[in-house]
Design a protein around this motif. Sequence first.
Motif, PDB file in Angstrom:
ATOM      1  N   ILE A 169      71.854  38.023  20.920  1.00 26.64           N
ATOM      2  CA  ILE A 169      72.621  38.207  19.821  1.00 26.64           C
ATOM      3  C   ILE A 169      72.639  36.666  19.089  1.00 26.64           C
ATOM      4  CG2 ILE A 169      74.742  38.061  18.467  1.00 26.64           C
ATOM      5  CD1 ILE A 169      73.934  41.079  19.197  1.00 26.64           C
ATOM      6  N   ASN A 170      72.873  35.754  19.837  1.00 21.27           N
ATOM      7  CA  ASN A 170      72.716  34.376  19.561  1.00 21.27           C
ATOM      8  C   ASN A 170      71.119  34.074  18.953  1.00 21.27           C
ATOM      9  OD1 ASN A 170      75.316  33.643  20.123  1.00 21.27           O
ATOM     10  ND2 ASN A 170      74.965  32.422  21.900  1.00 21.27           N
ATOM     11  N   MET A 171      70.302  34.507  19.790  1.00 30.15           N
ATOM     12  CA  MET A 171      68.948  34.222  19.357  1.00 30.15           C
ATOM     13  C   MET A 171      68.359  34.999  17.956  1.00 30.15           C
ATOM     14  SD  MET A 171      66.257  34.171  22.623  1.00 30.15           S
ATOM     15  CE  MET A 171      66.300  35.807  22.911  1.00 30.15           C
ATOM     16  N   MET A 205      82.621  32.650  21.004  1.00 30.55           N
ATOM     17  CA  MET A 205      82.971  32.853  22.342  1.00 30.55           C
ATOM     18  C   MET A 205      81.869  33.403  23.232  1.00 30.55           C
ATOM     19  SD  MET A 205      85.936  32.969  22.803  1.00 30.55           S
ATOM     20  CE  MET A 205      86.338  33.708  24.383  1.00 30.55           C
ATOM     21  N   GLY A 206      80.503  33.461  22.822  1.00 31.75           N
ATOM     22  CA  GLY A 206      79.429  33.771  23.274  1.00 31.75           C
ATOM     23  C   GLY A 206      78.848  32.927  24.478  1.00 31.75           C
ATOM     24  N   LEU A 207      78.808  31.572  24.213  1.00 35.41           N
ATOM     25  CA  LEU A 207      78.236  30.610  25.222  1.00 35.41           C
ATOM     26  C   LEU A 207      79.029  30.580  26.297  1.00 35.41           C
ATOM     27  CD1 LEU A 207      76.636  27.821  23.017  1.00 35.41           C
ATOM     28  CD2 LEU A 207      75.348  29.570  24.592  1.00 35.41           C
ATOM     29  N   TYR A 215      73.384  39.929  26.728  1.00 34.86           N
ATOM     30  CA  TYR A 215      73.138  40.292  25.241  1.00 34.86           C
ATOM     31  C   TYR A 215      73.919  39.431  24.554  1.00 34.86           C
ATOM     32  CZ  TYR A 215      75.720  43.342  21.601  1.00 34.86           C
ATOM     33  OH  TYR A 215      76.200  43.915  20.445  1.00 34.86           O
ATOM     34  N   GLU A 216      74.816  38.540  25.028  1.00 38.58           N
ATOM     35  CA  GLU A 216      75.396  37.459  24.005  1.00 38.58           C
ATOM     36  C   GLU A 216      74.216  36.302  23.673  1.00 38.58           C
ATOM     37  OE1 GLU A 216      78.041  37.027  22.655  1.00 38.58           O
ATOM     38  OE2 GLU A 216      79.796  37.432  23.910  1.00 38.58           O
ATOM     39  N   GLY A 217      73.435  36.276  24.797  1.00 36.24           N
ATOM     40  CA  GLY A 217      72.332  35.362  24.539  1.00 36.24           C
ATOM     41  C   GLY A 217      71.222  36.030  23.431  1.00 36.24           C
ATOM     42  N   ILE A 275      70.911  35.778  15.472  1.00 33.61           N
ATOM     43  CA  ILE A 275      71.682  35.135  14.365  1.00 33.61           C
ATOM     44  C   ILE A 275      71.704  33.652  14.140  1.00 33.61           C
ATOM     45  CG2 ILE A 275      73.469  37.112  14.539  1.00 33.61           C
ATOM     46  CD1 ILE A 275      75.446  35.326  15.960  1.00 33.61           C
ATOM     47  N   HIS A 276      71.214  33.014  15.251  1.00 36.93           N
ATOM     48  CA  HIS A 276      71.067  31.424  15.144  1.00 36.93           C
ATOM     49  C   HIS A 276      69.584  31.036  15.221  1.00 36.93           C
ATOM     50  CE1 HIS A 276      75.517  31.549  15.600  1.00 36.93           C
ATOM     51  NE2 HIS A 276      75.283  31.823  16.555  1.00 36.93           N
ATOM     52  N   ALA A 277      68.556  31.669  15.898  1.00 34.81           N
ATOM     53  CA  ALA A 277      67.498  31.148  15.966  1.00 34.81           C
ATOM     54  C   ALA A 277      66.225  32.060  15.702  1.00 34.81           C
ATOM     55  CB  ALA A 277      67.396  30.903  17.658  1.00 34.81           C
TER      56      ALA A 277
HETATM   57 MG   LIG Z   1      77.215  33.883  20.259  1.00 34.86          MG
END
Ligand SMILES: [Mg+2]
Lengths: 141, 118
Positions: free
Chosen positions: A52-54, A110-112, A48-50, A56-58
């Motif tokens: 979300i990162n994809m 905090m995600g990574l 889930y963290e990964g 919002i960031h990618a």
């Molecule tokens: Mg994150």
Amino acid sequence: MPDVLNFHFEVDGDDFKSAGHASFICKKNLRQLGISPEIIRRVSIAMYEGEINMVIHARGGSADVNVYEDCIEIILADKGPGIKNIKQAMQEGYSTATDNIRSLGFGAGMGLPNMKRYTDYMDIKSTVGEGTTITMKVNFE
Amino acid sequence: MKISAIKDLLEADVVCNEEGLNRHVYSACGSDMMSDVLAFVKDQAVLLTGLVNSQVIRTAEMMDMNCIVFVRSKVPTAEMIELAKDSGIVLLTTTKRMYEACGILFSNGLVSNRVKDA
Ligand SMILES: [Mg+2]
Ligand SMILES: Nc1ncnc2c1ncn2[C@@H]1O[C@H](COP(=O)(O)OP(=O)(O)OP(=O)(O)O)[C@@H](O)[C@H]1O
């Protein structure tokens, strides 16, 4: 290590609201396999963290979850901007998220670190301008 | 602590999954940052938050939490309620602010607990 099962997901980068849907479906699938709730939770949170990162960031990407005999492997791949300094990105509290993202409840940096904490193995391959691939494993023990 | 006791202590309204009020929670976490919540692992916990979007429900679902309390009279959207129903998560809403709501639950014996780094 024979491949027992694979779940593949495309993660839409334009829709923050639906972010996390792949992790949600994956969690349901894993539950049906009778895997322990503790293992499922660790996999789900890391994925889930990964995911979300994809988003919002990618601008989105893909997620593959492979269930092996001795572990569950999660591979998250995107063609986003990449991470320049991985060591820095791994630090608790480090974030490049905008105020807009923060107002949506993300960007604490905090995600990574969470992904690392919940998994037994984590590898980040990233090239600036090309994208990022994160591989994680949770062992059944 | 029973979820029904949380409802009474916070004078909260039940938004959905009323049948879950009999379940017990053993710890709580209050935050508007979802990754802070995800850093916190404890079985059967309640989440207190002032954030209103689908990611709040998904975060609770990933954590196997079974109750979310929205503080400051925040009201979840129809989409959030659908997601919560799907996961059996009890949604409550209270007029109390975060600090007060957490304080009331804490002083009534609902502790917090952050897991140590592995
Ligand atoms: Mg994150
Ligand atoms: N897939 C990715 N592509 C490009 N950059 C990324 C990616 N994932 C993380 N990053 C970078 O690493 C930083 C740290 O990521 P991390 O997940 O730890 O924190 P965050 O996403 O900013 O906030 P949080 O996860 O707490 O909501 C991000 O702010 C971003 O700069």
